[in-house]
Each structure stands twice: as structure tokens, then as C-alpha cells.
Design a protein around this motif. Sequence first.
Motif, PDB file in Angstrom:
ATOM      1  N   THR A   1      -3.122   4.221   0.076  1.00  0.00           N
ATOM      2  CA  THR A   1      -4.466   3.278   0.371  1.00  0.00           C
ATOM      3  C   THR A   1      -5.583   4.372   0.767  1.00  0.00           C
ATOM      4  OG1 THR A   1      -3.843   2.809   2.644  1.00  0.00           O
ATOM      5  CG2 THR A   1      -3.251   1.127   0.675  1.00  0.00           C
ATOM      6  N   HIS A   2      -5.130   5.704   1.385  1.00  0.00           N
ATOM      7  CA  HIS A   2      -6.244   6.688   1.610  1.00  0.00           C
ATOM      8  C   HIS A   2      -7.287   6.989   0.514  1.00  0.00           C
ATOM      9  CE1 HIS A   2      -4.316   7.773   5.546  1.00  0.00           C
ATOM     10  NE2 HIS A   2      -3.251   7.896   4.796  1.00  0.00           N
TER      11      HIS A   2
ATOM     12  N   ALA B   1      -6.248   6.020  -3.286  1.00  0.00           N
ATOM     13  CA  ALA B   1      -6.564   4.684  -3.577  1.00  0.00           C
ATOM     14  C   ALA B   1      -7.177   4.568  -5.021  1.00  0.00           C
ATOM     15  CB  ALA B   1      -7.403   4.139  -2.362  1.00  0.00           C
TER      16      ALA B   1
ATOM     17  N   GLY C   1       0.709  -1.234  -0.134  1.00  0.00           N
ATOM     18  CA  GLY C   1      -0.130   0.046   0.156  1.00  0.00           C
ATOM     19  C   GLY C   1       0.917   1.481   0.299  1.00  0.00           C
TER      20      GLY C   1
END
Length: 470
Positions: free
Chosen positions: A389-390, A394, A64
Amino acid sequence: MNPSTRALLDAPGPLFLEPDAVLLPAGPADGHGVVVADGSFRAVGPVEELRRTHPHLESVRLPGHLLMPGFVDAHHHLTQSFGSALAFGEPSEIFRRVWVPLERALDEESAYVAAKLAALEALRGGFTTVADAGTRAAVDMEVVASATRDAGVRCVLGLVCNDADDVAGDHAEDADPAVLDRADKHLARYEGDPLVHASLAVSVPEAARSATLRRVARLAAQAGATVQIHVNEHLAGVERSLLRHGLRPLEHLHRVGALGPHLLAAHATLLTPGELTLLADTGTAVSYNPVASAWKGNAVAPALAMAERGVRFGLGTDGTRGDGFRLAEAAEFAQRIAYGLASGDSSCGAGWTWLEHATRGGADAVGLGARTGTVAEGLAADFLLVDVTHPELALSWDLPWELVRRGNRDQITAVFVGGRLRLWHGRPTAWDGAALVSRAVELARATVERAPVTRAHPTSTAARLRSTAP
């Protein structure tokens, strides 16, 4: 990432890092990794290839995350951090009324704390290198050098070489020998320092004699260092130069022989077509400071035109706010508002331009292009681990654009400088950041109280009361 991952990253190395992607000059490369050893990138390439060539190393998996170059702040004033909102809402040339009085009120401790506070903010914002344009504080430059070194940020440290009154002028023909002697010693002082790189500085062209501008430029060029000068930033400065020399500031620097690859011209917002040609022809570098233009400037530097003409430039905060992602966004946004809307340019650098000039281009502009700014074998391991991954990143279809438009410092998990983990989730790994901030609050109040700062406008609270008064 969990605490065990941090422990692995904090190990002395070598480190074999395996993120989801590595940001290379050509763009994000999936399935790539890096090997870090002795402060540098030992290898960069596909993970499977690195496993074959480094079979003795266990990889640290970083799911990630994007590994990208650290940002380079091409123009900062580290010892002005106590001022903060004192400059907000003020007209141009606030250095006379705010910054110079504030810096001159600093003693050794307050100068150290102010510089280290600025360095902490820079690291929190993803800057691994800052170029300091020199301080007016009456302290030894090692005070500022120690602050940046202790914080763990790479610093291009300017020594102010003024020897003329920037208002009244100085018509002496020869350079001040004492200034040149200090400059020579400063350049020699940091040879071999792993984090501090000596630079010379002149506040504005009229703050030094013509001979001094020429000699200082020559000293820097011979040492492979930079000279930092605020150039063509404000209308008042351009007009003073026209009245005194019959030339605009950049033209004056060209006449005295100060332009060249060694010169880092800060701001350069007010440029004629001829001056753009001078920059391109001489290889002079520029610090494009878009937030400073918005907060207290007269204009926005024509950065898109510079890019088109091959002018070297980096992005600088001017000490406004230490967030590399927001700086890159401001760089694109300012060009769109100032130039793109009027010409129908919907791309305005296509995203990658601002990432490149915030990293590799910035390193080149401050004289460190052969040392940092890119994830490449042999260069210093100055890099960020960014959590992609925020929600903001994302679902990205174009990661470079997303980093410019939607990235922010909250997404930075780790900051490395010289191969060492310096920051983890916004907190220093080797020293007490909270204690520094507390001490800075105490010292800042005392410093501002004794500094003869003059503001043109009241605070926002006072201004609101005035506007609502019957």
C-alpha cells in the motif's frame, strides 16, 4: 497491521494466512492463502479452497500485503560485518589487505557478534537464507552457526578448506589429511540442524592443492552439500592461474574434477564463451554478485547469458548491503548497463528473472532448492509479508517489475523463517537487536584498531580535504 495481528502471527500455529496475494513462480496470485504448520507450508491455494480443506482454522487476514518467498543471499561473508566502509573506494582483491586481516583479529565474542550483526541486517533486508563462504577467524565454526541460529536466519555455512599458499602455491601432490578430516566432521556436524546447513569452501582455486580441490568436491557431492569457491573474479587471479597452471581458474577446476552441481562458483565475472559452456554442461552453479562488481570488481558476470544457457545461478550480496530488493534491482541494472544498452535489450530479464534468481534460483544454487525458495506445499515456510500500500507499489501495473525496480526493505512488515516470525517492522521478535548493535559498535572499534588493515585510498572526508586544499 496492528499489534493483535502480530500476536496471531507469533502464535505457535498452525496458521492460516490470507494476504491480498501470494507470489508464486508464475506470478502474483490474488485470492490465495497459505497454511503454515511445523515450520513448513502445509497448503497453498485459493482461500476458499483452503477454508473447505481446513475448516478448523481461523484465517489471519493480512490486507494490503503480498506474501512472497524470502530472498536467498547466495554469497556472504558474515564475519566481515565490522569492516563496512573500510572497503569502499578500494581497488580489487581487497580480501588480502582488508578482509583477511580483519577476520584474523576476531576473537570468539567478536566473531559471534559480527556474524549475528550480519544476520540481523540480512533479515531486515528480507533474506531468509544466507550462504556464508567461510571465515578466516580462528574460532570454532559453531560460533558462527550459533550466531545465525540465534538470529533466526537459515545459513549455508562454509568451512574453509585451504591447504596451499594462494600466492606462492603448493606443489604437494596429496591433499592435506587434516583438512579433509575437518571437512568430513563439519559435514556431519550439522546433519539434521533445522537452520544450519554444512558447506565446504576454498577461498580461491590457488588456495588449495589440486588433490584437495578434487577430494573436497567429492566429499561435498557425496554429502549433498555445496563447495563455495571464488572463481574468475579478478584479473589478477585469472593471470596467476594462467601462469601457474596454463589454465584459467574455472578451467583448472574442471581439469581437477571439481566442477559439478555441488560447486557454487562465487562471482564468475570474467568468463569466456567456453567457460559458459563448461558451467552449463557440468551443472555448476554461480553466485551473481552485482553490487560487489560495482564496488570493487573488474567486470559484471554475464547473468543474462547464463539464464539463456541454462546456467544455475543465484544473487549474492558478498556482504555489501543486506537489502534483497536493492540486490534484485542491482542485478537488473548491472545487466542493462554492461550488456543491455549495447545490444538494445530494453527488457534485460523482464523483471521476473531477477526475482526468480533472488529466491528459487538462489535456493537451488546454494543446494537448498528442495527445502526453500518457493511458496509451495512441503517446503520450509521462509517468507515475507510485504506492504503493497506504500506509494512505491500501490499503483502497480506489473508487480514483479515494481518489486525489482521500486521495492525496498522498508516495505517488509514481517519476516518468517522455518514458520516462525523472526522480524516485525525491522526488529527481532525474540531478542534485543538494539543491544546487539551497541555491542557491535564497541567490539568493531577495538577489532579494527588491532587488525593490520591496509587501505589504498583515504576516507571520503580525507579525500575531500585533499581535493580542496590550496
